[in-house]
Design a protein around this motif. Structure first.
Motif, PDB file in Angstrom:
ATOM      1  N   ASP A  22       1.581  10.957   6.512  1.00 19.78           N
ATOM      2  CA  ASP A  22       2.984  10.558   6.378  1.00 19.78           C
ATOM      3  C   ASP A  22       3.827  11.809   6.595  1.00 19.78           C
ATOM      4  N   GLU A  51      14.051  10.310  -7.032  1.00 22.69           N
ATOM      5  CA  GLU A  51      14.851   9.090  -7.073  1.00 22.69           C
ATOM      6  C   GLU A  51      16.318   9.469  -7.123  1.00 22.69           C
ATOM      7  N   HIS A  59       9.154  12.575  -7.411  1.00 19.57           N
ATOM      8  CA  HIS A  59       7.927  11.892  -7.004  1.00 19.57           C
ATOM      9  C   HIS A  59       6.990  12.799  -6.212  1.00 19.57           C
ATOM     10  N   SER A  89       1.813  10.182   0.165  1.00 20.21           N
ATOM     11  CA  SER A  89       1.394   8.804   0.448  1.00 20.21           C
ATOM     12  C   SER A  89       1.684   7.862  -0.719  1.00 20.21           C
ATOM     13  N   ASN A  90       1.938   8.400  -1.912  1.00 21.39           N
ATOM     14  CA  ASN A  90       2.235   7.564  -3.077  1.00 21.39           C
ATOM     15  C   ASN A  90       3.722   7.271  -3.247  1.00 21.39           C
ATOM     16  N   ASP A  92       6.770   5.293  -2.823  1.00 24.28           N
ATOM     17  CA  ASP A  92       7.028   3.898  -2.449  1.00 24.28           C
ATOM     18  C   ASP A  92       8.454   3.805  -1.912  1.00 24.28           C
ATOM     19  N   TRP A  93       8.595   4.004  -0.600  1.00 22.14           N
ATOM     20  CA  TRP A  93       9.911   4.110   0.027  1.00 22.14           C
ATOM     21  C   TRP A  93      10.760   2.855  -0.148  1.00 22.14           C
ATOM     22  N   ALA A  95      10.820   0.915  -2.882  1.00 22.73           N
ATOM     23  CA  ALA A  95      11.088   0.599  -4.284  1.00 22.73           C
ATOM     24  C   ALA A  95      12.384   1.213  -4.809  1.00 22.73           C
TER      25      ALA A  95
END
Length: 109
Positions: A22, A51, A59, A89-90, A92-93, A95
């Motif tokens: 990514d 966020e 994140h 990779s974790n 969560d685009w 969310a």
């Protein structure tokens, strides 16, 4: 025979695509507090994906060592640096809304 070769090429292409990280590109101009361009210098960059809310929950954090050009420009791939916290990779685009925090160490750190 032709179909088998085509199938193998497709499978190889899918394998390469799934192995991709990514990554996304980032480019900026390095300037000091007085607005002067930092040119031809090794600098350290820390990027944080957080966020976009009041808590600014972080994140993912990574660092890069880059060199500016004569115009102070540097480029890097976010997701390709040295991870300091979390995994790209974790993230969560879908969310949350996210902000990118960029920090620079002009001493090369």
């Amino acid at each position: 025979m032709k179909n088998i070769i085509l199938l193998l090429i497709c499978l190889f292409t899918v394998q390469l695509a799934s192995a991709q990280q990514d990554l996304f590109k980032y480019q900026a101009v390095a300037r000091n507090a007085a607005g002067m361009i930092i040119k031809n210098k090794d600098i350290g960059i820390r990027l944080s994906i957080q966020e976009d809310n009041a808590g600014h929950m972080v994140h993912y954090v990574e660092t890069h060592k880059v060199k500016t050009n004569e115009l102070g420009i540097f480029s890097l791939s976010i997701g390709g640096g040295t991870a300091q916290q979390g995994q790209m990779s974790n993230v969560d685009w879908g969310a949350h809304n996210y902000a990118l925090k960029v920090e620079a160490d002009f001493s090369g750190g």
